[in-house]
Write an enzyme that holds these catalytic residues in place. Structure first.
Site, PDB file in Angstrom:
ATOM      1  N   CYS A 109       0.827  -1.208   0.000  1.00 25.23           N
ATOM      2  CA  CYS A 109       0.000   0.000   0.000  1.00 25.23           C
ATOM      3  C   CYS A 109       0.862   1.259   0.000  1.00 25.23           C
ATOM      4  CB  CYS A 109      -1.005  -0.045   1.160  1.00 25.23           C
ATOM      5  SG  CYS A 109      -2.315   1.173   0.969  1.00 25.23           S
ATOM      6  N   HIS A 195      -3.605  -5.230   0.322  1.00 21.70           N
ATOM      7  CA  HIS A 195      -3.113  -5.688   1.632  1.00 21.70           C
ATOM      8  C   HIS A 195      -3.110  -7.215   1.723  1.00 21.70           C
ATOM      9  CE1 HIS A 195      -2.892  -1.797   3.708  1.00 21.70           C
ATOM     10  NE2 HIS A 195      -3.819  -1.450   2.829  1.00 21.70           N
ATOM     11  N   GLU A 197      -1.906  -8.925   3.982  1.00 22.59           N
ATOM     12  CA  GLU A 197      -2.006  -9.340   5.391  1.00 22.59           C
ATOM     13  C   GLU A 197      -3.455  -9.425   5.868  1.00 22.59           C
ATOM     14  OE1 GLU A 197      -1.201  -6.412   4.264  1.00 22.59           O
ATOM     15  OE2 GLU A 197      -1.751  -4.778   5.604  1.00 22.59           O
TER      16      GLU A 197
END
Ligand code: XMP
Length: 536
Positions: A109, A195, A197
C-alpha cells in the site's frame, strides 16, 4: 496455501561461538508507517513461522540503514499507513537505499507507493478503492505462485500509482486501472497496492509465503525455538545463585511465563499470587487450583484490605493503576527483603504491551499498562520478561507446547488491575461488587450460548450514571451497567460483537433482577479505535 513450508528447528551448525538464537533467527523487518497495519503484517509473517521486528520509519531516517540496520534482517517489508506519499517525500532517499541494497523488499500500500514514487513513478489521488477489489495479474512472477489470472484482494487507498516507473516490470492492475503490483528490474524488490495481510485478500498468505521463499527466509520461529531463545536469555541475564519472583494471576501471560521459567530455574522460581480484591467472582479459588495443576504452587498473599484502603474513593483510573502497581511492587520488595537471594522479578509483558505503552520510539502512549514501564523508580529487583518478543497467539502456542491446559489458555485476557479499571468514577465497594456480579452473569450467559470461546473479552462496567426504574410498586434510582463484548486478535484493535438479541435480553433480565441496585443495562457498540476495550 501455496509455497513450501519446511518447519525446521535450529541446527547447531548455524551457531558460532557466543551467538544467541536471536542472532541466528532469520528476521524480517517491518517498517511501520503508522496505524495498525504493520502489526498485522508482523503477525501474519509469524504465522508463517518467521521472526519479525517492527520499527517506526523515523528510526530508519536517523540510522545508517545499510551499515547498521539491514545486516540484522533477511528481508524488509514497508507497511501501509495513513500518510500520503507527498508527506513522506523526505523519506525517498531511504527507500532508494533499501531498493539499491539488494535486500528482498516488499512494499505494501503506502510502502508500494513510496517505492514507485522514489523510482520516478507518478502517485496521485485516484478513485478510492476500499474493501474487496479484483486484480488482474498481467505477468507471471514467483511472487504470485498459486494465484489465478484474477483474484480478490483487499484495498484501502485514496491515491495510487497512475504511471509506473520505468525500471519496473508491471505485474498486476486493479479493476480501476491502478498499478496493483510491480517488481523492480534486477532486484528482489516488489510493491503491491493491496493488503496481503488482511484475511479478505483470498491468497494473501500465499503471497507472503512466496515472498519469504524468494527471500530465502528460514521458517524457524516455532515454539521449541522461542523456548530456546528464552532459555539463553535467562542463562545470560539471571545470576545462577539468585531467586526469581513471578507474580501469577492465573492469566495466560503470567502462567506461561512462570511455567516456562520454572523449567529453567526449578525451585529458584517463586510464584506469588496476590489477591488484590479486584478478581472476578470465584476466581481466586479457580486460579489457585489451575496453577497447582501446572506445577506452580504459589505463595498466596491476601492483600484485599491493603489495596481497598488505598483505592476507595479514587476516581482517576490512571491513578488507580499507579497505586496498584506501587502496592504490588511494595509487596514484592517486602518479600525480597526477607530473602536477599531474591534479585529478579518476572513480568508477562508481551510484544504489543511493549508497543502500546509507548516504549517504542514514535508510538503514542495510550494507557499505562501497569506491567510495562509502570514500576516505581525505587523498585530494585531486576525485571525478566520472557514473553517480550511474542504476540498473544504465540504465547498460547508456547503454552500448549509447554503443556498448559486448554482451559487456562482459553481464558479471556483480564487486566492486571482487574475490576478496578471497570469501575468508572469514585471506586466504592458497592460498585466493585456490582461489576463483579454483573460480569459473572455476562460470562455465564456467553458460555451457555456457546459464545465464550468466540470472543476476546466479555464483561460489565459501572459508572456514575443512574436511571429511574420501577420494580414492583416502587420507583428506584439505580445504576446503569454497560455490557462490553469484543472480538480481537491481539487487543490492539477490536470490534464489538453482534450478540444475538436473545443473549442480550437474558443478560439484561438477569442483571436487573439479580442485582437490586441496577435499573438499566446498555450494550457497548463502539469498536477500538476509536474507543479502547476497557472503559478507563
Ligand atoms: P485497552 O483498554 O487499552 O485494552 O483497549 C487492550 C487490552 O489490554 C488490557 N488492559 C490491561 N492489561 N493492565 C493489563 O495488564 C492494564 O492496566 C490494562 N488495561 C487494559 C485489556 O483488558 C485488553 O485486553
Amino acid at each position: 496455501m501455496g509455497g513450501s513450508h519446511t518447519f525446521i528447528s535450529f541446527d547447531l551448525k548455524y551457531f558460532t561461538v557466543g551467538m544467541t538464537s536471536l542472532e541466528v533467527f532469520d528476521k524480517v523487518l517491518i517498517v511501520n508507517f503508522g496505524g495498525q497495519y504493520a502489526h498485522l503484517i508482523s503477525r501474519r509473517l509469524r504465522e508463517l513461522n518467521v521472526f519479525t521486528e517492527v520499527l517506526p520509519y523515523v528510526r530508519l531516517g536517523k540510522a545508517d540503514v545499510v551499515g547498521e540496520i539491514l545486516p540484522k534482517y533477511k528481508a524488509v517489508v514497508l507497511s501501509g499507513g495513513p500518510a500520503s506519499v507527498n508527506e513522506l517525500s523526505f523519506f525517498k532517499d531511504v527507500v532508494m537505499e533499501l531498493i539499491n541494497s539488494g535486500k528482498p523488499l516488499l512494499g505494501i500500500c503506502l510502502g508500494h507507493q513510496l517505492m514507485a514514487s522514489a523510482l520516478g513513478g507518478v502517485v496521485e489521488p485516484s478513485l478510492p478503492e476500499f474493501g474487496r477489489t479484483e486484480v488482474s495479474i498481467v505477468k507471471e512472477d514467483p511472487l504470485f505462485n498459486g494465484w489465478g489470472a484474477k483474484e480478490v484482494v483487499w484495498m484501502s487507498h485514496r491515491e495510487c500509482v497512475t504511471t509506473a516507473p520505468k525500471d519496473v516490470e508491471v505485474l498486476a492492475y486493479s479493476s480501476s486501472g491502478c498499478l496493483a503490483a510491480f517488481k523492480v528490474l534486477g532486484k528482489p524488490a516488489y510493491g503491491v497496492q493491496f493488503h496481503p495481510e488482511v484475511k479478505h485478500t483470498v491468497k494473501g498468505m500465499t503471497l507472503l509465503s512466496n515472498f519469504l521463499d524468494l527471500a530465502g527466509v528460514r521458517r524457524t520461529w516455532i515454539p521449541s525455538n522461542y523456548l530456546r531463545l528464552v532459555a539463553e536469555e535467562v542463562v545470560k541475564e539471571v545470576d545462577p545463585n539468585s531467586k526469581v519472583l513471578a507474580a501469577v494471576s492465573g492469566g495466560v501471560d503470567s502462567t506461561v511465563s512462570a511455567v516456562l521459567l520454572k523449567r529453567f530455574l526449578g525451585d529458584r522460581l517463586i510464584p506469588v499470587f496476590v489477591d488484590h480484591g479486584f478478581m472476578r467472582e470465584g476466581e481466586v479459588a479457580e486460579v489457585l487450583e489451575s496453577l497447582r495443576k501446572v506445577g506452580l504452587n504459589p505463595l498466596f498473599i491476601d492483600a484485599r484490605d491493603r489495596f481497598l484502603s488505598k483505592l476507595e474513593g479514587v476516581s482517576d483510573c490512571e491513578e488507580r493503576r499507579r497505586i496498584i502497581g506501587e502496592e504490588f511492587a511494595k509487596i514484592f520488595l517486602e518479600l525480597s527483603l526477607k530473602d536477599p537471594s531474591i534479585k529478579y522479578f518476572v513480568q508477562g509483558t508481551t510484544y504489543p504491551d511493549v508497543i502500546e505503552s509507548g516504549v517504542e520510539v514514535g508510538s503514542h502512549r495510550i494507557k499505562t499498562h501497569h506491567n510495562v514501564g509502570g514500576l516505581p523508580t525505587w523498585f530494585n529487583l531486576k525485571v525478566v520478561e520472557p514473553l517480550k518478543y511474542l504476540y498473544k497467539d504465540e504465547v498460547r502456542r508456547l503454552g500448549a507446547f509447554l503443556g498448559v491446559p486448554e482451559e487456562v489458555l482459553r481464558r479471556h485476557p483480564f487486566p492486571g488491575p482487574g475490576l478496578a479499571v471497570r469501575v468508572v468514577g469514585p471506586l466504592t465497594k458497592e460498585k466493585l461488587e456490582l461489576v463483579r456480579k454483573a460480569s459473572k452473569i455476562v460470562e455465564e450467559e456467553l458460555r451457555l450460548a456457546g459464545l465464550y470461546d468466540e470472543v476476546w473479552q466479555a464483561f460489565a462496567v459501572v459508572g456514575e450514571d443512574r436511571w429511574v426504574g420501577v420494580k414492583g410498586d416502587s420507583r428506584d434510582y439505580g445504576y446503569v451497567v454497560v455490557v462490553r463484548v469484543v472480538s480481537s486478535d491481539d487487543g490492539m484493535t477490536a470490534d464489538w460483537v453482534r450478540l444475538p438479541y436473545e443473549v442480550l435480553d437474558r443478560i439484561s433480565r438477569r442483571v436487573t433482577s439479580e442485582l437490586s441496585n441496577v435499573t438499566m443495562v446498555t450494550y457497548s457498540i463502539t469498536s477500538k479505535p476509536p474507543s479502547t476495550i476497557e472503559p478507563c
